[in-house]
Design an enzyme around this catalytic site. Structure first.
Site, PDB file in Angstrom:
ATOM      1  N   HIS A  33     -36.172  28.192  27.018  1.00  0.00           N
ATOM      2  CA  HIS A  33     -37.467  28.591  26.210  1.00  0.00           C
ATOM      3  C   HIS A  33     -37.067  28.719  24.722  1.00  0.00           C
ATOM      4  O   HIS A  33     -36.419  29.476  24.281  1.00  0.00           O
ATOM      5  CB  HIS A  33     -37.681  29.856  26.763  1.00  0.00           C
ATOM      6  CG  HIS A  33     -38.089  30.003  28.061  1.00  0.00           C
ATOM      7  ND1 HIS A  33     -37.837  30.612  28.982  1.00  0.00           N
ATOM      8  CD2 HIS A  33     -38.864  28.940  28.941  1.00  0.00           C
ATOM      9  CE1 HIS A  33     -38.272  30.348  30.525  1.00  0.00           C
ATOM     10  NE2 HIS A  33     -38.830  29.294  30.249  1.00  0.00           N
ATOM     11  N   GLU A  55     -36.942  32.106  22.263  1.00  0.00           N
ATOM     12  CA  GLU A  55     -35.986  33.119  22.694  1.00  0.00           C
ATOM     13  C   GLU A  55     -34.665  32.871  21.853  1.00  0.00           C
ATOM     14  O   GLU A  55     -33.737  32.319  22.221  1.00  0.00           O
ATOM     15  CB  GLU A  55     -35.640  32.900  24.073  1.00  0.00           C
ATOM     16  CG  GLU A  55     -36.954  33.298  25.311  1.00  0.00           C
ATOM     17  CD  GLU A  55     -36.817  33.137  26.527  1.00  0.00           C
ATOM     18  OE1 GLU A  55     -35.573  32.754  26.954  1.00  0.00           O
ATOM     19  OE2 GLU A  55     -37.849  33.131  27.311  1.00  0.00           O
ATOM     20  N   HIS A  84     -31.413  34.335  28.132  1.00  0.00           N
ATOM     21  CA  HIS A  84     -32.622  34.355  27.743  1.00  0.00           C
ATOM     22  C   HIS A  84     -33.218  35.589  27.189  1.00  0.00           C
ATOM     23  O   HIS A  84     -32.471  36.652  27.276  1.00  0.00           O
ATOM     24  CB  HIS A  84     -33.426  34.081  29.014  1.00  0.00           C
ATOM     25  CG  HIS A  84     -33.709  32.781  29.636  1.00  0.00           C
ATOM     26  ND1 HIS A  84     -34.664  31.860  29.504  1.00  0.00           N
ATOM     27  CD2 HIS A  84     -32.774  32.100  30.303  1.00  0.00           C
ATOM     28  CE1 HIS A  84     -34.441  30.628  30.318  1.00  0.00           C
ATOM     29  NE2 HIS A  84     -33.101  30.707  30.784  1.00  0.00           N
ATOM     30  N   GLU A 114     -31.339  38.062  30.922  1.00  0.00           N
ATOM     31  CA  GLU A 114     -32.560  38.442  30.299  1.00  0.00           C
ATOM     32  C   GLU A 114     -31.998  39.576  29.291  1.00  0.00           C
ATOM     33  O   GLU A 114     -31.578  40.547  29.780  1.00  0.00           O
ATOM     34  CB  GLU A 114     -33.523  38.871  31.177  1.00  0.00           C
ATOM     35  CG  GLU A 114     -34.272  37.958  31.974  1.00  0.00           C
ATOM     36  CD  GLU A 114     -35.026  36.784  31.283  1.00  0.00           C
ATOM     37  OE1 GLU A 114     -35.354  36.943  30.167  1.00  0.00           O
ATOM     38  OE2 GLU A 114     -35.473  35.722  32.067  1.00  0.00           O
TER      39      GLU A 114
END
EC number: 3.5.1.96
Length: 325
Positions: free
Chosen positions: A53, A56, A148, A211
């Site tokens: 992504h 990010e 991420h 994350e």
């Protein structure tokens, strides 16, 4: 030395596509993809990826610093290493993705979509990772950490998601997540189309999606918040002993149900600003729609990645149950 991130942002592919120094040889495989192999023997092959992504940015910056330190010999390379910046076009524009979420394109997911730059990139990344592992030492253990940051705030700010695989999760992988001071680990209950599921299912790698806080533009990240995971990644690259954990015990959750948006009247029973791991009690209505409601059937459940705006047929959230300690 070509800077890893700069080569993507400037679209300037390195003049020398391969080379070596006293410690290792290196080869550019693609834009934002470089393989580093130590001259001496190694016991692990590790993929570190970020930027699937494009907005990010903190994990991208972490990989840039690791790249620089390996080339400057301030970080010793004792494993075979593949560094990947996943979605160059989205990184350049500061977008999550250009046309479609790349982290739903792996395991052949790109074949169900109209061809685009991103579907082509997902296909090539699968090929690069497969070739990287296949060409490495046959006895080397395989690892993949896909880094991420999340769209929304989280009651547990840092966490890992482990793909649903047939083989038992690797002890070193689990220990590294613990040593990285992550707040939680989430175990998937079904196969997915994520990058980490691909490397786990198709390459037999011990893999995880990490994350690490919230997405911010380049230059606005406080990298001091990522010291623990950065330390662990560097220890893995140097093939040294993992550090001790410095937080309360890591919490473990399992996915018990996926929330699917089937109808136009779909609604989630929480505020749009509600954080990840928001709590529901038994009997609470989690989501409503004409064809199916979702109700909490366990004493306590939590929701991860709630998103009412997904297209019909896609996942609008995950329902989690905490596992016994």
């Amino acid at each position: 030395m070509t800077h890893f991130l700069h080569s993507v942002l400037s679209q300037q592919f390195p003049h020398a596509l391969q080379g070596e120094n006293h410690n290792f040889s290196w080869q550019w495989q693609d834009e934002g993809v470089i393989c580093l192999t130590p001259h001496h023997g190694y016991e692990k092959s590790i993929v570190l990826s970020a930027g699937i992504h494009g907005n990010e940015t903190a994990p991208i910056e972490l990989l840039e610093h690791i790249y620089q330190d390996v080339f400057q010999a301030s970080l010793t390379l004792n494993v075979r290493l593949l560094l990947v910046l996943g979605n160059p076009n989205a990184i350049r524009t500061g977008q999550r993705y250009i046309e479609y979420d790349m982290n739903r394109m792996f395991c052949g997911g790109y074949q169900q979509l109209e061809p685009s730059v991103e579907t082509q990139r997902a296909e090539r990344l699968e090929q690069h990772v497969q070739i990287f592992f296949e060409q490495g030492c046959s006895t080397a253990k395989r690892y993949h950490y896909d880094l991420h940051t999340a769209i929304r705030a989280s009651l547990l700010p840092t966490f890992a998601l482990l793909p649903h695989l047939e083989h038992v999760h690797d002890p070193l992988l689990l220990n590294s997540l613990n040593a990285a001071d992550l707040d939680a680990v989430v175990f998937h209950n079904t196969a997915g189309k994520t990058f980490s599921h691909f490397s786990g299912a198709y390459c037999q790698a011990a893999s995880a999606t990490l994350e690490l806080g919230q997405a911010k533009p380049f230059g606005q990240n406080d990298l001091s918040q990522f010291v623990a995971i950065d330390r662990v990644l560097r220890v893995l690259i140097a093939d040294e002993a993992l550090p001790s954990r410095h937080k309360t015990p890591i919490r473990r959750f399992k996915v018990i149900e996926s929330i699917l948006k089937k109808d136009d009247d779909f609604q989630l029973n929480l505020k749009s600003s509600a954080p990840n791991f928001s709590l529901f009690h038994q009997g609470d209505v989690i989501a409503t729609q004409q064809s199916q409601n979702y109700i909490a059937h366990e004493h306590e459940v939590r929701i991860l990645f709630p998103n009412v705006n997904v297209a019909k047929g896609l996942r609008a959230g995950l329902i989690l149950q905490e596992m016994s300690k």
